[in-house]
Design an enzyme around this catalytic site. Structure first.
Site, PDB file in Angstrom:
ATOM      1  N   GLU A   1      -6.445  -8.332  -0.649  1.00 47.76           N
ATOM      2  CA  GLU A   1      -6.973  -8.005   0.932  1.00 47.76           C
ATOM      3  C   GLU A   1      -8.403  -7.656   0.882  1.00 47.76           C
ATOM      4  OE1 GLU A   1      -4.749  -5.375   3.416  1.00 47.76           O
ATOM      5  OE2 GLU A   1      -2.941  -5.633   2.363  1.00 47.76           O
TER       6      GLU A   1
ATOM      7  N   GLU B   1       0.824  -1.257  -0.031  1.00 50.34           N
ATOM      8  CA  GLU B   1      -0.075   0.139   0.092  1.00 50.34           C
ATOM      9  C   GLU B   1       0.950   1.207   0.097  1.00 50.34           C
ATOM     10  OE1 GLU B   1      -3.007  -0.419   2.989  1.00 50.34           O
ATOM     11  OE2 GLU B   1      -4.221  -1.622   1.929  1.00 50.34           O
TER      12      GLU B   1
END
Ligand code: GLA
Ligand code: ZN
Length: 685
Positions: free
Chosen positions: A319, A155
């Site tokens: 995710e 991320e």
């Protein structure tokens, strides 16, 4: 029919972030993991994302044996690994010995060691250290049978304002402005408030950006942050490309905020070009108390369609949570059925994986209560585990979906630079610009009517679509104007709205009225845009119906367009608000005001009918049901009938379809319980 497999696994992946480095002192837990993975039909794991302090506990001292064993054990079970590079969090020794890796915030304060996702992207030391680690990983595991792809860092986000980054910013600017300070000063409208620079060294990142009046600087800083993040990423993947040229690379993208917008601070249209596979982490706050489940599902579909379209290939859901998270305002558990439904929605929109954060709930620290496949109880009878197992079994039966696409005739354009520029623009209203939400408002009717759409960038090929919709495209560079013009000339249909085509790529307003090319294409010219207080009201009459105006109303003069709708009130009562113009072989619509959702519904319904644009399956149903599908073969679609409503719904199927699980043929009425999903296959005649 060609499929676009994004990995060598020609089936759907199921698994998630696996952090065995937290459990090395608990061998019985690691043993149990292997059994439970099999039980859950899990076949893919992202390993080592935050494992740097275990891999290199002291500078130059490496420990890979534990990882060897994990990868061997997973391979023995037939599982695949998305091997992570650990740059998302670094060991304390690294920050201590090389403080230059610590980020400096916009107020020029140096951050302390701690947390994660907070390193300087420019630091030569950090680049050297990450590259070294990545090379060791690549060399050690290049032939490992479990290695499926690289999960690079985690991320990527944020910015750093240290001296190294300032220098890199100035270098980037020199390149952009051809080493001509005068060019930069012009682009940034230098004389305004005496912001003309006489030397490159005077230029600094905006501090803080929210208070910076120089919009050209702000926009370039956003661009630079994307550039520098990608540059760091390129440095990370160099050894991976060299040692494992056939192993695809991804890095997990995100969404923004509880209202689920595309991630805003990095331009993913640029990042998409650098990765082999788009992947993202989706955490919608299902069952919240501010919007319906269906409303949220529409927003999830929008982001899926955007991230899929970035590379026009399936994406990976890297995710998601099987239950709640730990960072929403209220961390609510998924109600029965919701996990299967939300997972199938992802697959329906183009995901070739359902992966979780996290495989096993950690025992300590901030994520010890974040949802996970395996809870602290380690019990496979656990409700969440059973939900995951059900998804695993369903995915195993859907292998033919892997690599398949979703052909679309309609495209919406989403643009990150436009969002930045519009957010900085001091004008209109601070609270109501809502660019991402505006694009979603134009996406909604297609979602409700089960029409597949792509959400593309301004650089994508428009010519493969029948309709291209560019809502609120405030920043429109000349290249985009040319592309719109060509597209309509050749027979395309475009729709744009209020507050479009106002500034160029430097955020400098166009002079001499609306750009001439746009006036020619649309047959109108926006004269001024009225901004409303929340209680101000107006209406537009269109096709004998009246629709409420909120926030923005643009007053138009006609330069050839046909009028489809007029304003009802105020000093512009009776003037045109919605227009259509024929240009070349195509058509151009202009929607002058922000109108209630029913307008978009009726407006696009007419367009859909006129162009005979088909839904993936001929169905009728009430609100809250979504029908989405993927083309698995010439003419064959796997279609997901999904009920996001809190009550039972009936779907009428006006075609012959086959229940994917029972293989029975169905048509006519099908009822769906709340959160139920039914999978069917459909052969298009
Ligand atoms: C992000 C991170 C994960 C984890 C989850 C929790 O997506 O990538 O490491 O922290 O959030 O929701
Ligand atoms: Zn820095």
């Amino acid at each position: 029919m060609e499929k676009k497999y994004v990995t060598k696994a020609h089936y759907l992946l199921h698994g998630g972030d696996y952090n065995p480095d937290q459990w090395l002192d608990y061998p019985e837990i690691l043993e149990q993991d292997l059994e439970l993975m099999e039980e859950a039909s899990a076949n893919a794991f992202s390993v080592g994302i935050f494992a740097w302090s275990t891999l290199e506990p002291e500078e130059g001292t490496y420990q890979f044996e534990w990882l060897d064993k994990i990868l061997d054990d997973l391979a023995a079970k037939g599982s695949k690994v998305l091997l992570a590079t650990p740059s998302g969090a670094r060991p304390a020794w690294l920050s201590q010995k090389y403080p230059e890796v610590l980020r400096v915030n916009e107020r020029r304060q140096k951050m302390l060691h701690g947390g994660r996702h907070n390193h300087c992207f420019t630091s030569p030391v950090y680049r050297e250290k990450t590259q070294k680690m990545n090379r060791l990983l690549a060399e050690r595991y290049k032939d490992h049978p479990a290695l499926l792809m690289w999960h690079v860092s985690n991320e990527y986000s944020g910015d750093c304002h240290c001296d190294l980054c300032q220098e890199a910013f100035r270098d980037w600017l020199k390149e952009r402005y051809h080493h001509h300070l005068a060019e930069l000063n012009h682009a940034w409208w230098g004389p305004f408030w005496s912001h003309t620079f006489s030397d490159w060294s005077q230029i600094e990142s905006p501090s803080p950006i929210g208070e910076s009046a120089v919009h050209g600087l702000n926009l370039d800083w956003h661009r630079f942050v994307t550039h520098q993040t990608i540059d760091f990423y390129r440095n990370e993947i160099a050894p991976l490309r060299e040692v494992t040229p056939d192993v695809p690379v991804t890095t997990n993208f995100m969404a923004d905020g509880n209202d689920l917008k595309p991630f805003q601070s990095l331009d993913y249209s640029k990042f998409a070009k650098e990765v082999d596979v788009i992947s993202w982490d989706a955490y919608p706050a299902w069952h919240n108390d501010w919007e319906s489940t269906a409303e949220l599902a529409m927003k999830v579909g929008f982001i899926d369609d955007l991230y899929r379209s970035l590379k026009n290939q399936p994406f990976l859901l890297l995710e998601s949570t099987p239950s709640g998270v730990n960072w929403h305002p209220v961390n609510k558990a998924k109600r029965p059925g919701m996990h299967q439904l939300s997972a199938m929605q992802m697959v329906a929109h183009g995901a070739d994986s359902i992966m979780y954060f996290q495989w096993r709930k950690s025992r300590g620290s901030s994520e010890k209560f974040h949802g996970a496949v395996v809870d602290h109880d380690g019990d496979k009878e656990n409700r969440v585990f059973q939900d995951v197992k059900q998804v695993g079994e369903t995915l195993a039966g859907l292998a033919e979906v892997a690599g398949s696409l979703r052909p679309a005739k309609v495209a919406l354009v989403y643009d990150w630079e436009n969002n930045w520029a519009l957010n900085h623009a001091q004008g209109y209203s601070r609270e109501t610009k809502r660019y991402p939400q505006t694009v979603q408002e134009h996406y909604r009717p297609f979602w409700e009517q089960d029409i597949p759409v792509d959400v593309i960038t301004k650089e994508h090929d428009f010519s493969k679509y029948e309709v291209v919709i560019l809502p609120m495209l405030y920043l429109m560079d000349e290249a985009t104007i040319d592309r719109i013009t060509d597209y309509v000339e050749q027979g395309g249909t475009v729709v744009t709205t209020y507050i479009s085509g106002i500034v160029d790529e430097h955020d400098l307003a166009y002079l001499g009225g609306w750009p001439a090319a746009l006036q020619e294409v649309f047959g109108v010219s926006p004269l001024e845009t009225d901004t409303y207080y929340p209680n101000d009201r107006n209406a537009v009459t269109y096709q004998d119906k009246t629709y409420e105006v909120n926030d923005y109303a643009t007053i138009l003069s006609l330069t050839g367009a046909e009028v489809l709708g007029n304003y009802e009130a105020d000093f512009y009562a009776g003037t045109r608000a919605v227009t259509r113009h024929s240009y070349g072989k195509g058509q151009a619509y202009f929607i002058g005001a922000r109108l209630e959702a029913d307008f978009q519904r009726d407006f696009y319904a007419a367009l859909i009918e006129e162009r005979a644009i088909e839904s993936v399956l001929p169905v009728t149903h009430g609100r809250g049901v979504s029908v989405q599908g993927r083309q698995v073969d010439e003419g064959t679609y796997i279609v997901f009938l999904m009920n996001f409503a809190e009550e039972k719904q009936t779907v009428v199927i006006e075609a012959e379809v086959t229940d994917y699980q029972t293989k029975e043929s169905i048509s006519g009425e099908v009822s769906l319980q709340p959160y139920e999903v039914k999978i069917v296959s459909h052969v298009k005649k």
